[in-house]
Design a protein around this motif. Sequence first.
Motif, PDB file in Angstrom:
ATOM      1  N   ARG A   1       0.842  -1.192   0.000  1.00 51.30           N
ATOM      2  CA  ARG A   1       0.000   0.000   0.000  1.00 51.30           C
ATOM      3  C   ARG A   1       0.876   1.239   0.000  1.00 51.30           C
ATOM      4  O   ARG A   1       1.873   1.312   0.705  1.00 51.30           O
ATOM      5  N   LYS A   2       0.482   2.214  -0.772  1.00 51.54           N
ATOM      6  CA  LYS A   2       1.205   3.474  -0.784  1.00 51.54           C
ATOM      7  C   LYS A   2       0.826   4.267   0.460  1.00 51.54           C
ATOM      8  O   LYS A   2      -0.326   4.266   0.890  1.00 51.54           O
ATOM      9  N   ILE A   3       1.804   4.925   1.031  1.00 48.53           N
ATOM     10  CA  ILE A   3       1.585   5.693   2.245  1.00 48.53           C
ATOM     11  C   ILE A   3       1.577   7.178   1.910  1.00 48.53           C
ATOM     12  O   ILE A   3       2.456   7.674   1.201  1.00 48.53           O
TER      13      ILE A   3
ATOM     14  N   LEU B   1       2.564  10.422   2.905  1.00 48.95           N
ATOM     15  CA  LEU B   1       3.562  10.951   3.841  1.00 48.95           C
ATOM     16  C   LEU B   1       3.368  12.427   4.163  1.00 48.95           C
ATOM     17  O   LEU B   1       4.087  12.974   4.991  1.00 48.95           O
ATOM     18  N   SER B   2       2.393  13.054   3.517  1.00 41.80           N
ATOM     19  CA  SER B   2       2.212  14.497   3.702  1.00 41.80           C
ATOM     20  C   SER B   2       1.814  14.861   5.126  1.00 41.80           C
ATOM     21  O   SER B   2       2.082  15.971   5.592  1.00 41.80           O
ATOM     22  N   ASN B   3       1.156  13.915   5.825  1.00 42.34           N
ATOM     23  CA  ASN B   3       0.726  14.213   7.191  1.00 42.34           C
ATOM     24  C   ASN B   3       1.503  13.412   8.234  1.00 42.34           C
ATOM     25  O   ASN B   3       0.995  13.069   9.290  1.00 42.34           O
ATOM     26  N   THR B   4       2.763  13.083   7.907  1.00 45.85           N
ATOM     27  CA  THR B   4       3.646  12.393   8.852  1.00 45.85           C
ATOM     28  C   THR B   4       4.788  13.312   9.248  1.00 45.85           C
ATOM     29  O   THR B   4       4.893  14.456   8.781  1.00 45.85           O
ATOM     30  N   SER B   5       5.679  12.821  10.075  1.00 39.30           N
ATOM     31  CA  SER B   5       6.815  13.622  10.542  1.00 39.30           C
ATOM     32  C   SER B   5       8.006  13.555   9.608  1.00 39.30           C
ATOM     33  O   SER B   5       9.088  14.055   9.955  1.00 39.30           O
ATOM     34  N   ILE B   6       7.813  12.947   8.434  1.00 39.54           N
ATOM     35  CA  ILE B   6       8.948  12.838   7.521  1.00 39.54           C
ATOM     36  C   ILE B   6       9.460  14.230   7.164  1.00 39.54           C
ATOM     37  O   ILE B   6       8.696  15.167   6.909  1.00 39.54           O
ATOM     38  N   GLY B   7      10.746  14.375   7.191  1.00 41.55           N
ATOM     39  CA  GLY B   7      11.349  15.663   6.883  1.00 41.55           C
ATOM     40  C   GLY B   7      11.614  16.525   8.099  1.00 41.55           C
ATOM     41  O   GLY B   7      12.363  17.500   8.037  1.00 41.55           O
ATOM     42  N   VAL B   8      11.006  16.167   9.244  1.00 42.36           N
ATOM     43  CA  VAL B   8      11.214  16.937  10.466  1.00 42.36           C
ATOM     44  C   VAL B   8      12.589  16.622  11.033  1.00 42.36           C
ATOM     45  O   VAL B   8      12.979  15.468  11.138  1.00 42.36           O
ATOM     46  N   LYS B   9      13.334  17.639  11.360  1.00 36.40           N
ATOM     47  CA  LYS B   9      14.688  17.456  11.882  1.00 36.40           C
ATOM     48  C   LYS B   9      14.729  17.770  13.365  1.00 36.40           C
ATOM     49  O   LYS B   9      14.094  18.704  13.840  1.00 36.40           O
ATOM     50  N   HIS B  10      15.492  16.976  14.088  1.00 36.11           N
ATOM     51  CA  HIS B  10      15.706  17.251  15.502  1.00 36.11           C
ATOM     52  C   HIS B  10      16.721  18.375  15.620  1.00 36.11           C
ATOM     53  O   HIS B  10      17.772  18.365  14.975  1.00 36.11           O
ATOM     54  N   SER B  11      16.420  19.351  16.448  1.00 34.22           N
ATOM     55  CA  SER B  11      17.328  20.488  16.629  1.00 34.22           C
ATOM     56  C   SER B  11      18.116  20.308  17.904  1.00 34.22           C
ATOM     57  O   SER B  11      17.594  19.868  18.933  1.00 34.22           O
ATOM     58  N   SER B  12      19.397  20.646  17.835  1.00 34.78           N
ATOM     59  CA  SER B  12      20.248  20.569  19.031  1.00 34.78           C
ATOM     60  C   SER B  12      20.169  21.839  19.847  1.00 34.78           C
ATOM     61  O   SER B  12      20.701  21.926  20.932  1.00 34.78           O
ATOM     62  N   LYS B  13      19.507  22.858  19.286  1.00 34.58           N
ATOM     63  CA  LYS B  13      19.394  24.122  19.985  1.00 34.58           C
ATOM     64  C   LYS B  13      18.292  24.051  21.024  1.00 34.58           C
ATOM     65  O   LYS B  13      17.312  23.322  20.867  1.00 34.58           O
TER      66      LYS B  13
END
Length: 291
Positions: free
Chosen positions: A269-271, A273-285
């Motif tokens: 099944r195709k997912i 991804l537009s409403n997932t956390s893909i692309g979100v980066k963890h910030s060290s700040k």
Amino acid sequence: MPNWGYIAVIILAFYIVTSTVLYYLQEYFIFKPEKLDKDFEFHYNNQVVEEYNLETRDGAIINGLHFKVENPKGVVLYLKGNSKSIKGWGKFAVDFTRHGYDVCMLDYRGFGKSTGRRSFKAIKRDLQFVYNKLKEKVDEKYIILYGRSMGSGFATKLASINNPKMLILDAPYYSLSKVAAKFIPFMPVSLIMRYPIPTYKWLKYVNCPIHIIHGTHDKLIPFKSSIKLSKIKPKLTRLYTVIGGGHKNLNNFESYHKMLGEIINSKMRKINLSNTSIGVKHSSKNVNVQA
């Protein structure tokens, strides 16, 4: 004073002789066939099975078994490991027939009732021949390729030049040359291997879903080989870990059977991804977070 030139000649001669012996006798180390009489009859409890014999273009006979179910969802072409014959391997067909799939198994040349002179090229040609016979009766979208140990390499080769429903690799190796190099690290394995079986090269051309199952305690083919294979086509591949599993006992783990059921009954099944956390980066700040 030692005669270093003489010693070097002796070492070189030993190296050449050993390489030559390994080149011509490697089949005795790679293949552990079990021969069966022509009149041997296969019997499996609670299984409907039909024996078949296919004659190849060079006159060899490829013997196999077709395990049948009513109204099959598809067929599994099961390529076994390097030992014994389908007499014993046939016991594993139940793991697929219980899910409503027919199973086809075969013995490589020189195994069981199969005949013919064995070679790397001949085995690949035989397997494609069998696959073509399957395609005459079943659409490719219903064919599952399952390769166990040595059979995983040949299953990958078939998947790379055909279009099966999926490819399942059970305890696969990165390449048979890599496995051999572990046991004879001092020899020119890449030059003397007549059966290199480079799974990693063939996997690059597989375009169907790829499922890899491997035990964490496999001492013959390390689990890390499956990790490496899983990185070749990551978008098509899923890696399944049998914790504590060795090389020959995965069928004794409940987790293996759960995984296998999930795999052969799964649908791609195709997912979204537009409403997932893909692309979100963890910030060290440091950021202000409000409760």
